[in-house]
Scaffold this motif. Structure first.
Motif, mmCIF file in Angstrom:
data_model
loop_
_atom_site.group_PDB
_atom_site.id
_atom_site.type_symbol
_atom_site.label_atom_id
_atom_site.label_comp_id
_atom_site.label_asym_id
_atom_site.label_seq_id
_atom_site.Cartn_x
_atom_site.Cartn_y
_atom_site.Cartn_z
ATOM 1 N N LYS A 1 3.895 1.281 -22.255
ATOM 2 C CA LYS A 1 4.377 0.276 -21.312
ATOM 3 C C LYS A 1 3.196 -0.519 -20.770
ATOM 4 O O LYS A 1 2.106 0.016 -20.598
ATOM 5 C CB LYS A 1 5.138 0.947 -20.169
ATOM 6 N N PHE A 2 3.428 -1.800 -20.493
ATOM 7 C CA PHE A 2 2.400 -2.625 -19.885
ATOM 8 C C PHE A 2 3.056 -3.763 -19.119
ATOM 9 O O PHE A 2 4.260 -4.019 -19.262
ATOM 10 C CB PHE A 2 1.411 -3.161 -20.934
ATOM 11 N N VAL A 3 2.279 -4.439 -18.290
ATOM 12 C CA VAL A 3 2.781 -5.530 -17.466
ATOM 13 C C VAL A 3 1.893 -6.746 -17.648
ATOM 14 O O VAL A 3 0.663 -6.642 -17.620
ATOM 15 C CB VAL A 3 2.810 -5.144 -15.968
ATOM 16 N N LEU A 4 2.510 -7.903 -17.868
ATOM 17 C CA LEU A 4 1.800 -9.178 -17.878
ATOM 18 C C LEU A 4 2.133 -9.918 -16.589
ATOM 19 O O LEU A 4 3.304 -10.064 -16.244
ATOM 20 C CB LEU A 4 2.219 -10.021 -19.089
ATOM 21 N N TYR A 5 1.118 -10.363 -15.861
ATOM 22 C CA TYR A 5 1.355 -10.994 -14.570
ATOM 23 C C TYR A 5 0.758 -12.395 -14.499
ATOM 24 O O TYR A 5 -0.185 -12.733 -15.216
ATOM 25 C CB TYR A 5 0.773 -10.135 -13.439
ATOM 26 N N GLU A 6 1.351 -13.206 -13.635
ATOM 27 C CA GLU A 6 0.852 -14.550 -13.354
ATOM 28 C C GLU A 6 -0.054 -14.503 -12.117
ATOM 29 O O GLU A 6 -0.064 -13.510 -11.380
ATOM 30 C CB GLU A 6 2.035 -15.493 -13.107
ATOM 31 N N ASP A 7 -0.767 -15.592 -11.875
ATOM 32 C CA ASP A 7 -1.692 -15.650 -10.746
ATOM 33 C C ASP A 7 -1.129 -16.476 -9.590
ATOM 34 O O ASP A 7 -1.871 -17.150 -8.884
ATOM 35 C CB ASP A 7 -3.033 -16.252 -11.179
ATOM 36 N N ASN A 8 0.166 -16.402 -9.359
ATOM 37 C CA ASN A 8 0.783 -17.233 -8.326
ATOM 38 C C ASN A 8 0.700 -16.632 -6.929
ATOM 39 O O ASN A 8 0.853 -17.345 -5.940
ATOM 40 C CB ASN A 8 2.255 -17.492 -8.670
ATOM 41 N N ALA A 9 0.474 -15.326 -6.831
ATOM 42 C CA ALA A 9 0.408 -14.667 -5.522
ATOM 43 C C ALA A 9 -0.765 -13.694 -5.524
ATOM 44 O O ALA A 9 -0.780 -12.721 -6.283
ATOM 45 C CB ALA A 9 1.710 -13.922 -5.228
ATOM 46 N N LYS A 10 -1.755 -13.956 -4.694
ATOM 47 C CA LYS A 10 -2.920 -13.088 -4.560
ATOM 48 C C LYS A 10 -2.633 -12.058 -3.467
ATOM 49 O O LYS A 10 -2.564 -12.401 -2.290
ATOM 50 C CB LYS A 10 -4.160 -13.903 -4.197
ATOM 51 N N VAL A 11 -2.483 -10.820 -3.859
ATOM 52 C CA VAL A 11 -2.108 -9.774 -2.913
ATOM 53 C C VAL A 11 -3.336 -9.296 -2.152
ATOM 54 O O VAL A 11 -4.350 -8.923 -2.751
ATOM 55 C CB VAL A 11 -1.442 -8.592 -3.637
ATOM 56 N N SER A 12 -3.235 -9.300 -0.819
ATOM 57 C CA SER A 12 -4.313 -8.819 0.049
ATOM 58 C C SER A 12 -4.034 -7.373 0.423
ATOM 59 O O SER A 12 -2.992 -7.068 1.012
ATOM 60 C CB SER A 12 -4.405 -9.687 1.302
ATOM 61 N N LEU A 13 -4.973 -6.454 0.069
ATOM 62 C CA LEU A 13 -4.730 -5.016 0.196
ATOM 63 C C LEU A 13 -5.715 -4.347 1.142
ATOM 64 O O LEU A 13 -6.883 -4.753 1.245
ATOM 65 C CB LEU A 13 -4.852 -4.326 -1.165
ATOM 66 N N GLN A 14 -5.240 -3.291 1.804
ATOM 67 C CA GLN A 14 -6.085 -2.393 2.573
ATOM 68 C C GLN A 14 -5.627 -0.959 2.304
ATOM 69 O O GLN A 14 -4.418 -0.691 2.234
ATOM 70 C CB GLN A 14 -5.987 -2.666 4.076
ATOM 71 N N VAL A 15 -6.585 -0.030 2.161
ATOM 72 C CA VAL A 15 -6.269 1.391 2.055
ATOM 73 C C VAL A 15 -6.560 2.035 3.400
ATOM 74 O O VAL A 15 -7.658 1.882 3.949
ATOM 75 C CB VAL A 15 -7.088 2.083 0.954
ATOM 76 N N LYS A 16 -5.571 2.746 3.937
ATOM 77 C CA LYS A 16 -5.706 3.380 5.244
ATOM 78 C C LYS A 16 -5.263 4.832 5.171
ATOM 79 O O LYS A 16 -4.549 5.232 4.236
ATOM 80 C CB LYS A 16 -4.868 2.632 6.284
ATOM 81 N N ARG A 17 -5.699 5.604 6.150
ATOM 82 C CA ARG A 17 -5.180 6.962 6.287
ATOM 83 C C ARG A 17 -3.740 6.901 6.798
ATOM 84 O O ARG A 17 -3.341 5.939 7.454
ATOM 85 C CB ARG A 17 -6.031 7.762 7.273
#
Length: 416
Positions: free
Chosen positions: A145-161
């Motif tokens: 399985k794999f995913v092809l994605y577009e660049d229309n939405a830049k996801v802003s991420l943070q890792v927290k406890r």
């Protein structure tokens, strides 16, 4: 060794029993099957139009004909209603033309390489897909399985406890936002969906999580339990790039019955130990040889790697252990299952692996189900996992789910 037909019949029975949702599979005589970037395995998420490669070795080494096809799936991995002609530019059922036999190795094999897109075959839409490699009898020997994605939405991420103090030192959670910008999306609270991956693994990804709220044009996800993962521990590793040498992970090597053997030191469970950071590849493997002038794809050796694991005594009854990593696609099969050695009081398994630098871990199952809360080496909030978020959109009259955005972060940046 089992015949190809016997192995394929066993594999086909397993796949049919799992229903319509596609499962990654690899038959026993295929090794080192993975999407590769350079000479290292890579997560199965690619920008639409970006070149990516699947490589694998056939241990029969008989230059068999293999063919490929790509099938489209919806966000929930049910079959898409799209016809092949609507997402493929080119003819389906193409033969893999790039292959070479191994040279001067103890274990014979044929190395195959498939790069997409190519001059005969292009995927034109983003979304979820499964790449199938099959033989002259139309039997699937590899599915990925794999995913092809577009660049229309830049996801802003943070890792927290986690906010739950009971799991403050053992879980990680994601907070993120999906910027919609000036693009018009119908009913985004319902029609935009996300999938969240830890180290690109299919066996633990999260989905069906609605946005918590909207600020301006951003969909905001600031959940606790809904977007959290058990932290796990740093991956273990061994490096047999120099196939005859011992090191801090390898206790002995030899050649018996015409093939190399690599004996690892015993791995004791780290569940009750203090978390210790050391760099890892988050599950990847990196075929390589100490002789830089040799071509590892066809001159790399295969070795039986002997794993030994000593678990904690407080594990539940009916716990089984598997050696897993991207080198075997985390498959929970008999080929990767550890067997208890009563005389030595350890669990053991020998697995045929191509030489190089290999990340691995021990996956625990309880009553035949993966049990991350009982991770064989414990769960720690400071583990440097990587996380990937894929954003999907499907309008009310659309026939398929587009993957419109992507985000990536390493948990080494974790905050409270």
């Amino acid at each position: 060794m089992l015949s190809k037909i016997s192995i394929l019949l066993c594999t086909l029975f397993t796949v049919v029993s799992m229903g319509q949702v596609p499962q990654n599979i690899t038959v026993d005589y295929i090794k080192s099957a993975s999407f590769m970037r350079g000479n290292q395995s890579t997560f199965p998420h690619f920008r639409l139009g970006e070149s990516f490669t699947l490589e694998f070795d056939d241990l029969y080494g008989d230059e068999s004909n293999y063919y490929y096809r790509v099938k489209a799936y919806n966000y929930d991995w049910t079959p898409s209603k799209l016809r092949t002609i609507e997402y493929i530019d080119g003819m389906d059922n193409q033969r893999i033309r790039s292959y070479e036999n191994s040279f001067n190795t103890l274990q014979d094999y044929t190395h195959y390489s498939l790069t997409l897109p190519n001059s005969q075959y292009k995927i034109t839409k983003s979304g979820n897909y499964a790449l199938e490699i099959y033989d002259d009898q139309n039997e699937v020997v590899i599915r990925r399985k794999f995913v092809l994605y577009e660049d229309n939405a830049k996801v802003s991420l943070q890792v927290k406890r986690t906010r739950n103090l009971d799991f403050y030192d053992s879980k990680q959670r994601l907070e993120f936002s999906v910027p919609m910008g000036e693009a018009e999306y119908q009913n985004p609270m319902k029609n935009i969906k996300v999938a969240i991956f830890q180290n690109g693994r299919w066996d633990s990804f999260l989905h069906n999580i609605a946005p918590q709220y909207i600020i301006g044009t951003d969909l905001v996800y600031k959940y606790d339990e809904e977007t959290q993962f058990w932290g796990g521990n740093q991956y273990l590793n061994f490096d047999n790039s120099d196939i005859r040498q011992v090191n801090n992970m390898i206790g002995a090597t030899n050649v018996t019955n015409g093939i190399y053997n690599t004996y690892l030191h015993i791995n004791e469970s780290r569940r009750a130990k203090v978390y210790t950071y050391f760099p890892d590849l988050n599950g990847h493997f990196y075929p390589r040889m100490i002789n830089q002038y040799k071509k590892v794809s066809t001159e790399g050796e295969y070795s039986w790697v002997y794993f030994s694991y000593s678990p904690e005594l407080d594990m539940p009854e009916n716990t089984d252990y598997y050696v897993t990593g991207m080198f075997n696609d985390y498959e929970l099969t008999s080929s990767n299952k550890l067997v208890y050695n009563e005389e030595k009081d350890v669990y053991e398994k020998a697995i045929l692996i191509k030489q190089g630098f290999t990340n691995f871990n021990y996956t625990a199952t309880v009553d035949r189900k993966v049990a991350p809360e009982w991770n064989a080496d414990g769960n720690f909030a400071l583990t440097t996992n990587t996380y990937q978020v894929i954003v999907y959109y499907r309008g009310s009259i659309d026939l398929y789910d587009r993957a419109i955005g992507y985000g990536f972060i390493n948990a080494q940046d974790i905050t409270n």
